[in-house]
Scaffold this motif. Structure first.
Motif, PDB file in Angstrom:
ATOM      1  N   GLY A   1       0.817  -1.202   0.000  1.00  0.00           N
ATOM      2  CA  GLY A   1       0.000   0.000   0.000  1.00  0.00           C
ATOM      3  C   GLY A   1       0.849   1.249   0.000  1.00  0.00           C
ATOM      4  N   PRO A   2       0.246   2.391   0.359  1.00  0.00           N
ATOM      5  CA  PRO A   2       0.988   3.651   0.341  1.00  0.00           C
ATOM      6  C   PRO A   2       2.104   3.659   1.373  1.00  0.00           C
ATOM      7  N   ALA A   3       3.046   4.578   1.177  1.00  0.00           N
ATOM      8  CA  ALA A   3       4.164   4.714   2.105  1.00  0.00           C
ATOM      9  C   ALA A   3       4.258   6.163   2.560  1.00  0.00           C
ATOM     10  N   TRP A   4       4.749   6.345   3.776  1.00  0.00           N
ATOM     11  CA  TRP A   4       4.906   7.677   4.358  1.00  0.00           C
ATOM     12  C   TRP A   4       6.302   7.771   4.959  1.00  0.00           C
ATOM     13  N   VAL A   5       6.766   9.002   5.153  1.00  0.00           N
ATOM     14  CA  VAL A   5       8.115   9.226   5.645  1.00  0.00           C
ATOM     15  C   VAL A   5       8.146  10.488   6.509  1.00  0.00           C
ATOM     16  N   ILE A   6       9.049  10.500   7.475  1.00  0.00           N
ATOM     17  CA  ILE A   6       9.332  11.708   8.253  1.00  0.00           C
ATOM     18  C   ILE A   6      10.592  12.310   7.648  1.00  0.00           C
ATOM     19  N   PRO A   7      10.614  13.604   7.321  1.00  0.00           N
ATOM     20  CA  PRO A   7      11.838  14.217   6.801  1.00  0.00           C
ATOM     21  C   PRO A   7      13.009  13.987   7.755  1.00  0.00           C
ATOM     22  N   ALA A   8      14.182  13.774   7.199  1.00  0.00           N
ATOM     23  CA  ALA A   8      15.355  13.398   7.993  1.00  0.00           C
ATOM     24  C   ALA A   8      15.685  14.410   9.079  1.00  0.00           C
ATOM     25  N   ASP A   9      15.642  15.708   8.774  1.00  0.00           N
ATOM     26  CA  ASP A   9      16.003  16.697   9.784  1.00  0.00           C
ATOM     27  C   ASP A   9      14.983  16.751  10.924  1.00  0.00           C
ATOM     28  N   LEU A  10      13.720  16.589  10.592  1.00  0.00           N
ATOM     29  CA  LEU A  10      12.691  16.537  11.634  1.00  0.00           C
ATOM     30  C   LEU A  10      12.820  15.255  12.450  1.00  0.00           C
ATOM     31  N   ALA A  11      13.067  14.140  11.782  1.00  0.00           N
ATOM     32  CA  ALA A  11      13.239  12.860  12.486  1.00  0.00           C
ATOM     33  C   ALA A  11      14.418  12.923  13.455  1.00  0.00           C
ATOM     34  N   ASN A  12      15.505  13.532  13.034  1.00  0.00           N
ATOM     35  CA  ASN A  12      16.674  13.643  13.913  1.00  0.00           C
ATOM     36  C   ASN A  12      16.350  14.464  15.158  1.00  0.00           C
ATOM     37  N   THR A  13      15.613  15.550  14.977  1.00  0.00           N
ATOM     38  CA  THR A  13      15.221  16.376  16.118  1.00  0.00           C
ATOM     39  C   THR A  13      14.307  15.594  17.061  1.00  0.00           C
TER      40      THR A  13
END
Length: 190
Positions: A160-172
């Motif tokens: 199905g669909p995929a989602w992601v957290i932007p790397a800079d936000l994920a690091n924070t």
């Protein structure tokens, strides 16, 4: 006399031609080559940034995210889309703002967010998310998308669909999570 002598009149052997990076990249022939960017199944890191993710959103979606990040649903968003994106990008990379806004999430939303943070490249598919968290998670994913914490990956997968957290936000978010678990930012930094 030896061949290496300076008085040697025999023709010297030409050195092998060395190719520069420019000639190997195709620029010397006028052709542009592009490196294939690792896709969802590739081994590359998550290279999506907050700025790039915000550029994917329409003004109405940006305004929805603005309400979440402002912490006040009545706060009027900037009129110009560029100003709206700039304001959101600033908030989404500010550790104190990220900590305050993520603390306002419900328990279910936080569980789904943590599932994204624990995933390779902070990316989950529908099937992957369902295998990690029991029960329906679509409403939480939709809520995190509206908040601007999770973005559509754009790749269609079998699950199905995929989602992601932007790397800079994920690091924070990860640093905040570590600090929360440690109990004090000073214990992490010393």
């Amino acid at each position: 006399m030896t061949p290496s002598s300076s008085n040697d009149t025999s023709p010297s052997t030409p050195e092998p031609e060395r190719k520069s990076l420019r000639s190997r990249s195709g620029e010397s022939t006028g052709k542009r080559t592009s490196a294939k960017i690792a896709g969802p199944k590739g081994g590359g890191p998550n290279s999506l940034t907050v700025v790039a993710a915000l550029k994917r959103l329409r003004k109405a979606e940006l305004a929805e995210s603005f309400s979440f990040w402002a912490g006040d649903s009545t706060a009027p968003p900037p009129v110009r889309v560029a100003d709206l994106r700039d304001k959101l990008a600033g908030w989404m990379t500010d550790p104190e703002r990220v900590a305050a806004r993520s603390a306002s999430l419900s328990g279910n939303e936080r569980s789904v967010l943590e599932a994204f943070l624990s995933a390779p490249r902070h990316r989950r598919t529908r099937g992957d998310l369902d295998s990690v968290i029991a029960g329906e998670t679509q409403s939480e994913v939709d809520s995190l998308k509206r908040a601007g914490l999770v973005f559509d990956d754009g790749a269609l997968e079998e699950e199905g669909p995929a989602w992601v957290i932007p790397a800079d936000l994920a690091n924070t978010l990860l640093v905040q999570s570590i600090q929360d678990k440690a109990g004090s930012p000073s214990r992490i930094l010393t």
